[in-house]
Scaffold this active site. Sequence first.
Site, mmCIF file in Angstrom:
data_model
loop_
_atom_site.group_PDB
_atom_site.id
_atom_site.type_symbol
_atom_site.label_atom_id
_atom_site.label_comp_id
_atom_site.label_asym_id
_atom_site.label_seq_id
_atom_site.Cartn_x
_atom_site.Cartn_y
_atom_site.Cartn_z
ATOM 1 N N LYS A 1 -19.558 2.015 7.690
ATOM 2 C CA LYS A 1 -19.248 1.374 8.816
ATOM 3 C C LYS A 1 -18.899 -0.007 8.481
ATOM 4 O O LYS A 1 -19.613 -0.827 7.796
ATOM 5 C CB LYS A 1 -20.063 1.473 10.009
ATOM 6 N N ASP B 1 -34.159 5.310 9.096
ATOM 7 C CA ASP B 1 -33.635 4.253 9.925
ATOM 8 C C ASP B 1 -34.890 3.429 10.296
ATOM 9 O O ASP B 1 -35.762 3.704 10.092
ATOM 10 C CB ASP B 1 -33.184 4.886 11.467
ATOM 11 N N TRP C 1 -25.316 12.188 13.153
ATOM 12 C CA TRP C 1 -24.646 12.333 11.921
ATOM 13 C C TRP C 1 -25.539 13.054 11.061
ATOM 14 O O TRP C 1 -25.183 14.185 10.494
ATOM 15 C CB TRP C 1 -24.559 11.078 11.157
ATOM 16 N N GLY D 1 -29.902 10.381 15.214
ATOM 17 C CA GLY D 1 -29.886 11.628 14.523
ATOM 18 C C GLY D 1 -28.380 12.387 14.486
ATOM 19 O O GLY D 1 -28.363 13.369 13.979
ATOM 20 N N ASP E 1 -37.104 -0.053 6.685
ATOM 21 C CA ASP E 1 -35.715 -1.097 6.515
ATOM 22 C C ASP E 1 -35.233 -0.723 5.029
ATOM 23 O O ASP E 1 -35.616 -1.171 3.836
ATOM 24 C CB ASP E 1 -36.056 -2.593 6.825
ATOM 25 N N ASP F 1 -24.022 4.535 8.616
ATOM 26 C CA ASP F 1 -23.558 3.981 9.941
ATOM 27 C C ASP F 1 -24.163 2.883 10.432
ATOM 28 O O ASP F 1 -24.340 2.771 11.698
ATOM 29 C CB ASP F 1 -23.691 5.336 10.920
HETATM 30 N N1 SAM Z 1 -25.159 7.563 12.813
HETATM 31 C C1 SAM Z 1 -26.374 7.563 14.162
HETATM 32 C C2 SAM Z 1 -26.141 8.774 14.754
HETATM 33 O O1 SAM Z 1 -25.133 9.615 14.775
HETATM 34 O O2 SAM Z 1 -26.907 8.871 15.658
HETATM 35 C C3 SAM Z 1 -26.148 6.367 14.916
HETATM 36 C C4 SAM Z 1 -26.642 5.195 14.024
HETATM 37 S S1 SAM Z 1 -26.592 3.524 14.918
HETATM 38 C C5 SAM Z 1 -24.900 3.222 15.346
HETATM 39 C C6 SAM Z 1 -26.806 2.276 13.841
HETATM 40 C C7 SAM Z 1 -28.376 2.388 13.378
HETATM 41 O O3 SAM Z 1 -28.447 1.367 12.163
HETATM 42 C C8 SAM Z 1 -29.415 1.924 14.272
HETATM 43 O O4 SAM Z 1 -30.379 3.012 14.593
HETATM 44 C C9 SAM Z 1 -30.352 0.823 13.601
HETATM 45 O O5 SAM Z 1 -31.749 0.907 13.891
HETATM 46 C C10 SAM Z 1 -29.851 1.367 12.108
HETATM 47 N N2 SAM Z 1 -30.102 0.302 11.313
HETATM 48 C C11 SAM Z 1 -29.529 -1.142 11.142
HETATM 49 N N3 SAM Z 1 -29.971 -1.576 10.241
HETATM 50 C C12 SAM Z 1 -30.706 -1.116 9.355
HETATM 51 C C13 SAM Z 1 -31.603 -1.287 8.296
HETATM 52 N N4 SAM Z 1 -31.577 -2.475 7.738
HETATM 53 N N5 SAM Z 1 -32.548 -0.381 7.637
HETATM 54 C C14 SAM Z 1 -32.142 0.845 8.383
HETATM 55 N N6 SAM Z 1 -31.656 1.327 9.391
HETATM 56 C C15 SAM Z 1 -30.993 0.268 9.881
#
Ligand code: SAM
Length: 226
Positions: free
Chosen positions: A177, A97, A81, A79, A113, A137
């Site tokens: 990203k 997420d 961002w 969380g 998802d 992200d």
């Molecule tokens: N921006 C976040 C923060 O500031 O706390 C960090 C994000 S983390 C690097 C990447 C996130 O992308 C993970 O929590 C992962 O569960 C989520 N993610 C990956 N594939 C996803 C998908 N298909 N649908 C939703 N979320 C996804």
Amino acid sequence: MTRPVVPPSRGLSVAVKTAKSRTAASQRWLARQLNDPYVAAARQQGWRSRAAFKLLELDNRFKLIRPGARVLDLGAAPGGWTQVTVRRDAGSVLALDLLPIDPIHGAVIMQGDFTDPDMPRRLTVALGGPADLVLSDMAPNTTGHAATDHIRIVGLAEMALDFAERILAPGGGFVAKVFQGGSERGMLDTLKRNFTNVRHAKPPASRKESSELYVVALGFKGGSSD
Ligand code: SAM
């Protein structure tokens, strides 16, 4: 006005005691966490992740978060961002997420998802109107195989862009990203057609050894998207 990001200071290096229960990889991870000034600064300043600094830095540079803006944050857990967009006065924030996210005052949180066929419809309904900014992200679990990881992250970013082009208001922005590689060329071509200003950025908080970087696209042209 450029709002400051307090630069994390480099403190003394902390040595990690070896423990039988720790693998070499988790030992390295722990040492990096303990010696990472962004981790310490995030804790001190109340950000849920060090990733918050990446968005703070991108926002200082590109003025992404406009007061009152409607923002969609994809891949938002834990969380950081989302906290940044709320604290920088976005009007409404929707965070998605796969993982659960503890409530953040000022944001609507959804768990699911992004690649589910029904997700774009659910997000559109939850947003209640065109978005001014779509952030992604999202990062899939890494396999350790660089080429596979690159393809998977670009795939997610391309899906996010495809969706963003359906829900962005004219003039809106998109940040995603990606990893340095090459297969994002098709995505870059689409971005350049549909946004007035497209840049790559590696915020200082992004680890130097990581091939992660962000595409920042501003000035969505609206109706001309393909
Ligand atoms: N921006 C976040 C923060 O500031 O706390 C960090 C994000 S983390 C690097 C990447 C996130 O992308 C993970 O929590 C992962 O569960 C989520 N993610 C990956 N594939 C996803 C998908 N298909 N649908 C939703 N979320 C996804």
